[in-house]
Design a protein around this motif. Structure first.
Motif, short mmCIF file in Angstrom:
data_model
loop_
_atom_site.label_atom_id
_atom_site.label_comp_id
_atom_site.label_asym_id
_atom_site.label_seq_id
_atom_site.Cartn_x
_atom_site.Cartn_y
_atom_site.Cartn_z
N UNK A 1 0.86 -1.19 0.00
CA UNK A 1 0.00 0.00 0.00
C UNK A 1 0.89 1.23 0.00
N UNK A 2 0.28 2.37 -0.26
CA UNK A 2 0.99 3.64 -0.34
C UNK A 2 0.31 4.65 0.57
N UNK A 3 1.11 5.46 1.25
CA UNK A 3 0.60 6.58 2.03
C UNK A 3 1.23 7.85 1.47
N UNK A 4 0.38 8.78 1.00
CA UNK A 4 0.87 10.06 0.49
C UNK A 4 0.90 11.07 1.63
N UNK A 5 2.03 11.75 1.81
CA UNK A 5 2.21 12.75 2.86
C UNK A 5 2.52 14.08 2.19
N UNK A 6 1.62 15.07 2.38
CA UNK A 6 1.84 16.35 1.71
C UNK A 6 2.72 17.27 2.56
N UNK A 7 2.93 18.48 2.07
CA UNK A 7 3.83 19.42 2.73
C UNK A 7 3.32 19.87 4.09
N UNK A 8 2.03 19.69 4.36
CA UNK A 8 1.45 20.08 5.64
C UNK A 8 1.46 18.93 6.64
N UNK A 9 1.96 17.77 6.22
CA UNK A 9 1.99 16.62 7.11
C UNK A 9 0.75 15.77 7.06
N UNK A 10 -0.22 16.13 6.22
CA UNK A 10 -1.44 15.34 6.11
C UNK A 10 -1.18 14.05 5.35
N UNK A 11 -1.86 13.00 5.76
CA UNK A 11 -1.62 11.67 5.21
C UNK A 11 -2.86 11.16 4.48
N UNK A 12 -2.64 10.57 3.31
CA UNK A 12 -3.71 9.94 2.53
C UNK A 12 -3.28 8.51 2.24
N UNK A 13 -4.07 7.57 2.70
CA UNK A 13 -3.69 6.16 2.58
C UNK A 13 -4.47 5.49 1.46
N UNK A 14 -3.78 4.65 0.71
CA UNK A 14 -4.42 3.90 -0.37
C UNK A 14 -5.14 2.68 0.21
N UNK A 15 -5.74 1.91 -0.70
CA UNK A 15 -6.23 0.59 -0.31
C UNK A 15 -5.06 -0.37 -0.17
N UNK A 16 -5.36 -1.60 0.10
CA UNK A 16 -4.33 -2.64 0.24
C UNK A 16 -4.39 -3.52 -1.00
N UNK A 17 -3.23 -3.70 -1.65
CA UNK A 17 -3.18 -4.45 -2.90
C UNK A 17 -2.29 -5.67 -2.74
N UNK A 18 -2.55 -6.67 -3.55
CA UNK A 18 -1.82 -7.93 -3.49
C UNK A 18 -0.97 -8.08 -4.75
#
Length: 905
Positions: A831-848
């Protein structure tokens, strides 16, 4: 006793630790749009007699009737431009979609109820279910605020609920899809659908030029029951009784009545030309390498009688008096058709391309594209015996033949109009040549003389007096078509009908061709469309014989948004919103009455400075900026020079130099410092006392200004919008991307900007939180040595990506790929977690990931999208566990009390 208190203390600490934390939605972020009354109107929807709409970063409520009609009675700012808006079934809440997420507002007060992170392009609400389409990021299905599943498609443009279980999806790659549980693996033939709407009877699918009507009586296999395809690229036109038949280069033939009401169309492939036989029975449609013959007596229905395959593209059809049709095929020669049998009976090859053939009693005149004019004899009883009576050279570019008695007329482009004498068919000769203004392409013999298309002019020549009698300029004229009542002129945007009246052409009516359909709404089998030429209402009660009505209002541009509810129709071009009421007159007629308008405020005037000519002469290179900073005048040039103008003498002094063109000059909190914006070469702090650059930041900006305190720096960053930085260390603290920001200034009212060319006002409060991000993540193509993913981040705010494999963080990257080591397991979750310049986190789904054989499998349907920081949205323990803990704590306290009482007694 002490051990009891130790247990109690431990339980209290545990209960404090597992208490749930609830994130509170805030109506205002750190940077918000305070005033956008000059912004264009966006999407809107109708609910009874109330309109809910969007304007910039605001949603508003507007009554359509009563004393406050067309007045905004409630208005609420929102983070991000609104791309879709709906009203829930019970009318209690308004749902607005932006690129950041989904907002729910109270329908009465427009107070924010809640927010779900994760934006998109369109949404549809059905009962308690929501569907959000977001192009390549798929479709997210919610029940209330809970994410149920994610449907991964090709490129989802729009989504529409059909019932509680089935969706219709407009997918750019896979076409129109009907989905119950998972997307179909079979692509649809309806490619290019960009919007879909539904009423109680039908589903309507809109592409750039057409509306497809589908019956929803059988949701498993919706059937096409109607098709609306107005004229798009007309080539030729003819009158058949009360009908106008148009050959459309884009998609087939069209049938209109004499009042330009659309009736029918054939859309299999482009139409090259149309013709009608002398008896009026057969309609010929020329298509690529084939000829379609329709029964003209069944118009406006297009009843196909015969399709004749050909060996080349048909160009023109002429008819003989003995029942033959002659089809010119350019390089393919001439195909001779028997009209009674409706089949090819003979093929005549020629050495050059054939552009026209004119049958006469004694011979046929054949015009070839290589400049030859042949007169041939043809006997249907002996078709192989063809005699050539004459072979003449014709100057210019041959286009068309026409006959006036014993005269043969040849339209020859720039060479003019050639007139041949045909008294002796075996020895015709050139009698005269009429010069062209520009390019003679078409000619028709009429009672008043010879009607000629010469470039962009209609010209009438009187052979009796041998002079030109009438000339009419027609802008962008492509072709001319004569009818018994007048003449049609065709260009890319309109078809005009003219009549000869004495010594002039009189324009009787026009039809604006439709190049693009922009929006669609439907209710009670009435479909409302937006276009570049007003709105169009379709009465779909008889889908195969629909009725078309044009709605044109004065002062409107391209209609961008439409809505219909009951008798109310709303159309908008972004600057005006017009309300119509419709009335049914009998069974087939509908009338419209304009009831009122809402008009966006005009752009307020901004102070401008004209550069004195005297200064222009003094500066050695082109001036790009003329700025008044405090009381001083400063000039910037295309080669990066910074000049100061002496206030009294208008003498100029070179104060500094930057590497490239100066875009803007503004003040800072320190009066001795100028901010100089140089586009991609960055932002410069310039000391105006000594002419030195004291600081440079490599960031693309169009304008910059500090706040009165000098602590904050506002940048106009074009498509990246407005950004606020901490001035001393250039830390990004706030960002807004509502539109293109080109200018910025800061005073006690707020931050004034030019937003998409219009004035707007922002508020800024550094103590407020930034809104949560809505970066959407999806897996991309897989390889054996790398993971790839797609991100909705646009590059305006820096983003880092955390890579997680088997629930463990293994690294961070700014790219959207992660190399795999050879030692990496061939099967793992990631999976991927995007972290922007403000420290906010956006998490993807879980992939196989399952190695080279099957690649990856998406399992996101089993997981919630985690768009907010876990510390703000997740509870550390389930609420039921908290309740059980409190119950146990109470039982323990009661037991301790009983034991203590027993001990005392």
């Amino acid at each position: 006793m002490s051990r009891y208190w130790l247990i109690l203390t431990f339980l209290l600490v545990v209960m404090i630790e597992i208490s749930p934390t609830i994130a509170q939605d805030d109506e205002r972020s750190r940077l918000w749009l305070m005033d956008a009354s000059q912004r264009p109107l966006g999407v809107f929807t109708l609910q009874e007699d109330i309109l809910y709409g969007a304007q910039g970063q605001f949603i508003f409520k507007m009554p359509l009737y009563g004393t406050r009609a067309y007045t905004i009675v409630a208005k609420t700012p929102i983070s991000g431009a609104v791309v879709d808006i709906e009203v829930e079934l019970d009318s209690s809440q308004v749902v607005a979609l932006t690129e950041k997420g989904v907002y729910r507002f109270d329908a009465d007060t427009l107070e924010l109820r809640n927010f779900i992170a994760g934006g998109g392009t369109t949404l549809d609400v059905h009962n308690n279910y929501w569907a959000v389409a977001s192009h390549e990021m798929g479709i997210r299905i919610y029940e209330g605020q809970n994410l149920l599943k994610i449907l991964t498609l090709g490129d989802a443009f729009d989504v529409q609920w059909l019932n509680d279980e089935q969706l219709a999806v407009a997918d750019r790659i896979n076409g129109l899809q009907f989905i119950t549980d998972v997307p179909s693996e079979m692509p649809s033939s309806m490619i290019g659908i960009k919007k879909i709407v539904m009423d109680a009877s039908n589903l309507y699918a809109l592409d750039e030029h057409h509306v497809i009507t589908l019956s929803t009586s059988s949701l498993s296999q919706p059937q096409e029951i109607g098709f609306y395809a107005p004229v798009h690229q007309p080539l030729h036109l003819l009158d058949v009784n009360e009908w106008r038949i148009i050959a459309d280069e884009n998609d087939g033939i069209k049938v209109y009545d004499q009042d330009w009401h659309y009736y029918n169309s054939q859309n299999n492939s482009p139409s090259l030309n149309v013709a009608i036989d002398p008896t009026g029975r057969w309609l010929f449609n020329m298509r690529s390498r084939q000829l379609e013959i329709y029964n003209a007596r069944r118009l406006p229905n297009l009843v196909l009688d015969t399709t004749i395959p050909l060996w080349a593209n048909p160009h023109r059809v002429r008819f003989t008096t003995d029942g033959l049709a002659l089809v010119t095929l350019q390089e393919g020669g001439i195909a001779v058709l028997d009209l009674e049998k409706r089949q090819v009976v003979h093929a005549l090859p020629f050495s050059g391309p054939v552009v026209d053939v004119l049958p006469m009693s004694a011979a046929w005149a054949v015009l070839q594209g290589d400049g030859r004019l042949l007169f041939i004899g043809y006997d249907p009883k002996n078709p192989s015996d063809v005699s050539v009576y004459a072979d003449l050279d014709v100057a210019g570019q041959p286009y068309q033949l026409a006959r006036d008695g014993e005269l043969l007329l040849v339209a020859s482009g720039r060479a003019g109009l050639h007139v041949f004498d045909m008294k002796n068919i075996r020895s015709p000769f050139l009698l005269d040549t009429l010069p062209a203004y520009t390019n003679i392409k078409a000619i028709e013999v009429v009672s008043a003389g010879w009607l000629i298309q010469d470039g962009q002019q209609l010209r009438l020549y009187s052979p009796e007096v041998q002079k030109w009698s009438i000339e009419q300029f027609v802008p962008n004229l492509l072709t001319m078509q004569f009818s018994s009542n007048g003449v049609y002129t065709i260009n890319e945007n309109e078809i005009a009908f003219w009549q000869l009246n004495g010594d002039q052409f009189v324009l009787k009516n026009t039809y604006q061709t439709i190049h693009q359909l922009t929006d669609i709404a439907a209710e009670q089998e009435l479909v409302l469309l937006g276009s570049e030429h007003g709105a169009i209402l379709l009465d779909m009660r008889r889908p195969r014989r629909l009725r078309e009505y044009r709605i044109v209002a004065e002062g409107l541009g391209v209609i961008k948004h439409v809505s219909i509810h009951g008798k109310d129709l709303i159309i908008s071009d972004g600057q005006q919103l017009i309300h119509f009421s419709l009335q049914h007159r009998g069974t087939d007629e509908i009338e419209f009455t304009e009831l009122g308008r809402f008009v966006v405020e005009e752009n307020s005037s901004t102070e401008t400075f004209e550069i004195p000519i005297s200064l222009v002469a003094k500066v050695p290179s082109s001036i790009t900026v003329y700025a008044q900073v405090d009381q001083d005048i400063w000039l910037g040039t295309v080669d990066g020079q910074l000049w100061e103008v002496e206030p009294n003498t208008e003498e100029i002094v070179l104060r500094g130099q930057v590497p490239s063109s100066i875009l803007n000059i503004s003040s800072s909190a320190d009066p001795s410092i100028l901010l100089v914006s140089s586009g991609e070469n960055g932002l410069f702090w310039f000391d105006r006392t000594n002419g030195q650059t004291i600081r440079r930041v490599e960031i693309t900006t169009l304008d910059a200004v500090t706040d009165p305190s000098g602590k904050w720096l506002a940048l106009a960053r074009g498509r990246c919008g407005l950004q606020i930085y901490q001035a001393d260390n250039m830390t990004l603290v706030a960002s807004d991307q509502t539109g293109i920001v080109s200018e910025v200034s800061w005073d006690s009212e707020g931050i004034h900007v030019m937003l998409d060319g219009l004035s707007a006002l922002y508020g800024f409060d550094p103590e407020m939180p930034m809104p949560q991000p809505s970066i959407l993540l999806q897996p991309d193509h897989m390889t054996s040595n790398a993971l790839h993913w797609r991100s909705s981040a646009d590059g305006c705010v820096p983003v880092q990506y955390e890579v997680w494999i088997n629930q463990k963080k293994i690294g961070t990257t700014a790219e959207t790929l992660w190399p795999l080591l050879n030692a990496q397991s061939r099967q793992f979750t990631w999976s991927i977690v995007a972290v922007d310049a403000f420290g906010n986190r956006s998490q993807s789904g879980l992939w196989l990931f399952e190695g080279d054989q099957v690649g990856w499998l998406m399992r996101a349907q089993q997981y919630q999208l985690m768009m907010q920081k876990s510390s703000e949205t997740e509870t550390t323990m389930p609420v039921w566990f908290v309740g059980v803990g409190l119950l146990l704590l109470g039982i323990l306290g009661l037991w301790m009390f009983v034991r203590f009482w027993q001990f005392q007694t």
